[in-house]
Design a protein around this motif. Structure first.
Motif, PDB file in Angstrom:
ATOM      1  N   PRO A  41       0.691  -0.785   0.018  1.00  0.00           N
ATOM      2  CA  PRO A  41      -0.120  -0.402  -0.253  1.00  0.00           C
ATOM      3  C   PRO A  41       0.833   0.916  -0.288  1.00  0.00           C
ATOM      4  O   PRO A  41      -0.019   2.660  -0.130  1.00  0.00           O
ATOM      5  N   SER A 145      -1.606  -6.760   6.296  1.00  0.00           N
ATOM      6  CA  SER A 145      -2.315  -6.182   5.601  1.00  0.00           C
ATOM      7  C   SER A 145      -3.271  -4.844   6.495  1.00  0.00           C
ATOM      8  O   SER A 145      -3.145  -4.244   5.563  1.00  0.00           O
ATOM      9  N   ALA A 146      -3.551  -5.466   7.046  1.00  0.00           N
ATOM     10  CA  ALA A 146      -4.930  -4.795   7.451  1.00  0.00           C
ATOM     11  C   ALA A 146      -3.648  -3.554   8.594  1.00  0.00           C
ATOM     12  O   ALA A 146      -4.369  -2.634   8.143  1.00  0.00           O
ATOM     13  N   SER A 148      -1.474  -1.886   7.678  1.00  0.00           N
ATOM     14  CA  SER A 148      -0.490  -1.316   7.139  1.00  0.00           C
ATOM     15  C   SER A 148      -1.556   0.146   6.729  1.00  0.00           C
ATOM     16  O   SER A 148      -1.214   0.524   6.251  1.00  0.00           O
ATOM     17  N   GLY A 149      -3.241  -0.481   6.019  1.00  0.00           N
ATOM     18  CA  GLY A 149      -3.784  -0.364   5.407  1.00  0.00           C
ATOM     19  C   GLY A 149      -4.527   1.075   6.988  1.00  0.00           C
ATOM     20  O   GLY A 149      -4.604   2.623   6.334  1.00  0.00           O
ATOM     21  N   VAL A 152      -1.164   3.742   6.972  1.00  0.00           N
ATOM     22  CA  VAL A 152      -1.274   4.436   5.625  1.00  0.00           C
ATOM     23  C   VAL A 152      -2.464   6.114   6.371  1.00  0.00           C
ATOM     24  O   VAL A 152      -2.164   6.926   5.337  1.00  0.00           O
ATOM     25  N   THR A 191      -3.827   4.839  -4.792  1.00  0.00           N
ATOM     26  CA  THR A 191      -3.506   5.114  -3.185  1.00  0.00           C
ATOM     27  C   THR A 191      -4.646   4.438  -2.750  1.00  0.00           C
ATOM     28  O   THR A 191      -4.703   3.294  -2.064  1.00  0.00           O
ATOM     29  N   LEU A 195      -5.910   0.593  -1.151  1.00  0.00           N
ATOM     30  CA  LEU A 195      -6.051  -0.119   0.074  1.00  0.00           C
ATOM     31  C   LEU A 195      -7.911  -1.062  -0.034  1.00  0.00           C
ATOM     32  O   LEU A 195      -8.336  -0.787   1.560  1.00  0.00           O
ATOM     33  N   PRO A 198      -6.799  -4.416   2.474  1.00  0.00           N
ATOM     34  CA  PRO A 198      -6.781  -3.659   3.336  1.00  0.00           C
ATOM     35  C   PRO A 198      -8.112  -3.298   4.754  1.00  0.00           C
ATOM     36  O   PRO A 198      -8.265  -3.994   5.776  1.00  0.00           O
ATOM     37  N   LEU A 199      -8.285  -2.561   3.478  1.00  0.00           N
ATOM     38  CA  LEU A 199      -9.874  -2.344   4.009  1.00  0.00           C
ATOM     39  C   LEU A 199     -11.440  -3.448   4.528  1.00  0.00           C
ATOM     40  O   LEU A 199     -11.911  -3.287   5.712  1.00  0.00           O
ATOM     41  N   THR A 226      -8.012   3.667   8.151  1.00  0.00           N
ATOM     42  CA  THR A 226      -8.304   3.624   6.190  1.00  0.00           C
ATOM     43  C   THR A 226      -9.093   3.839   5.409  1.00  0.00           C
ATOM     44  O   THR A 226      -8.671   4.799   4.110  1.00  0.00           O
ATOM     45  N   TYR A 402      -0.584  -3.979  -6.261  1.00  0.00           N
ATOM     46  CA  TYR A 402      -1.568  -4.202  -5.917  1.00  0.00           C
ATOM     47  C   TYR A 402      -3.328  -5.163  -5.695  1.00  0.00           C
ATOM     48  O   TYR A 402      -3.651  -5.713  -5.522  1.00  0.00           O
TER      49      TYR A 402
END
Length: 438
Positions: A41, A145-146, A148-149, A152, A191, A195, A198-199, A226, A402
């Protein structure tokens, strides 16, 4: 050609970490995949000094390293997935169809460059799909992943608070952006699209009734952060993706459907976050125009007589667009060489009818395979895939990390689900045991 001292110093500094990563790959490849999922991400914001182009980002270099490590592991007899994920050969055929277009491309060099990028993405997708990933491994990758979101989202808030958010050159609208291609200035739409995975994971874990209240609260916070990042991108494709995730949550997964009270709370939170975004970003999100995309689509469809049967050549839509403006001055457009801004148009014009049919078939196979995943586990990959397609109505990013990470997550979910269907819950967090038979 003399070696760049910065690159040499960087490589030497990374050697110990690469050695540790190699050992991790031999023992737990899931750790490497989770690291990759956490970095994607951030896109081109994590660039390697001195290396430009599509291969100049940390995520791309990491993808190539992981691919090599997993190949070695599989060749040495590492654990392989019990079954080949059903979508895998279909997505391989889509890439093959794109590769064939090099024979008749209107710009061979552009097509060759685009194919190299596609093959690098395909390599990681294939070898990672062949690795045996169990439910606990899928949980690890999803958690990375979550998180990371959420990070961000924190980055977006910091930029908003410090006034360091980049502005569009023409409109002057501040829009949050991190990802956007190797070494380039970030693209808010990319971007936001990056996401979606992750979302999806954060939202579905936030409503899992088998989880503790603390766990659901943390994932709710992550989902909120996110969503904040997506809103601050000002991307309407991102909003469509958010709606797609909500649709899957409410319509496709009745066993996981949140209560009306939770739906109302979610709507209030999103509304509150929307009101906190800058006024000009709010106006952009409410803008009903296509901001020039329909003009691009018209030019692309007008070129179908010449290109849509076999394709113009992968990665050549910009040339098609430029030719369209030159050949027909009455067509609308003021910039030569736009990307298609729609993944289906990207397939049709660049790679032809065959690629579009294979692309559609791969999606159908992916959805059908996900229906076999236990109900309590299929929500995140199904929502992520749906949101990915919704966001890519306005972007054409089949050759972005992604996009392929989402396809990989679908395959990993299918592999892990084989253990769930067989009733294997050993190694799972205690709170997840209740979710297996959902």
């Amino acid at each position: 050609m003399p070696l760049n001292p910065v690159i040499v110093a960087l490589v030497l500094a990374l050697l110990p970490f690469l050695g540790l990563a190699g050992l991790s790959a031999m023992r737990r490849p899931v750790v490497l995949l989770a690291t990759y999922a956490a970095i994607v991400p951030f896109g081109s914001s994590l660039a390697v000094p001195g290396i430009g182009g599509s291969f100049g980002t940390v995520s791309t270099i990491l993808a190539l390293l992981i691919s090599g490590m997993l190949v070695v592991k599989l060749l040495l007899g590492g654990d392989r997935a019990p079954e080949l994920p059903a979508p895998l050969p279909w997505w391989m055929l889509v890439v093959v169809a794109a590769m064939l277009t090099v024979a008749w491309s209107i710009d061979t060099s552009a097509t060759m460059g685009g194919i190299v990028v596609l093959l690098s993405l395909l390599m990681l997708y294939v070898v990672a799909s062949l690795v045996d990933v169990r439910p606990e491994g899928l949980i690890t990758i999803g958690t990375a992943s979550a998180v990371s979101g959420a990070l961000v989202g924190v980055t977006a808030l910091v930029q908003l608070a410090t006034g360091t958010m980049a502005t569009e050159p023409v409109t002057g609208v501040p829009r949050f952006a991190l990802a956007g291609g190797g070494g380039e200035t970030g693209d808010p739409n990319i971007t936001a699209a990056g996401l979606m995975l992750p979302l999806s994971i954060a939202v579905f874990r936030a409503v899992e009734r088998g989880r503790s209240r603390r766990s659901r609260s943390l994932y709710s916070l992550g989902a909120g952060l996110t969503v904040t990042a997506i809103l601050l991108t000002g991307s309407r494709g991102g909003i469509l993706g958010l709606m797609a995730i909500t649709g899957v949550l409410l319509l496709a997964e009745p066993a996981r459907r949140p209560s009306p009270r939770h739906v109302l709370i979610g709507l209030l939170v999103v509304s509150a976050l929307f009101t906190l975004t800058p006024t000009n970003v709010q106006e952009r999100l409410q803008d009903a125009s296509s901001t020039g995309r329909t003009d691009i689509w018209r030019i692309g469809l007008a070129a179908c007589d010449d290109y849509c049967l076999l394709g113009s050549g992968w990665a050549t839509f910009r040339q098609v667009h430029a030719r369209g403006l030159l050949e027909s001055p009455d067509r609308i457009g003021w910039v030569f060489g736009y990307d298609p801004h729609n993944v289906w148009l990207q397939m049709l014009v660049q790679a032809g009818v065959l690629a579009l049919v294979l692309f559609t078939g791969a999606l159908v196979v992916s959805y059908r395979a996900l229906r076999r995943v236990p109900a309590a586990w299929r929500g995140p990959p199904m929502a992520a895939l749906t949101a990915l397609l919704a966001a890519n109505i306005f972007v054409s990013n089949f050759d972005f990390k992604y996009f392929w990470l989402t396809l990989l997550y679908v395959n990993l979910s299918l592999t892990a689900s084989g253990y769930l269907r067989n009733g294997a819950v050993q190694g799972l967090p205690r709170e997840s045991h209740a979710l297996v038979g959902g």
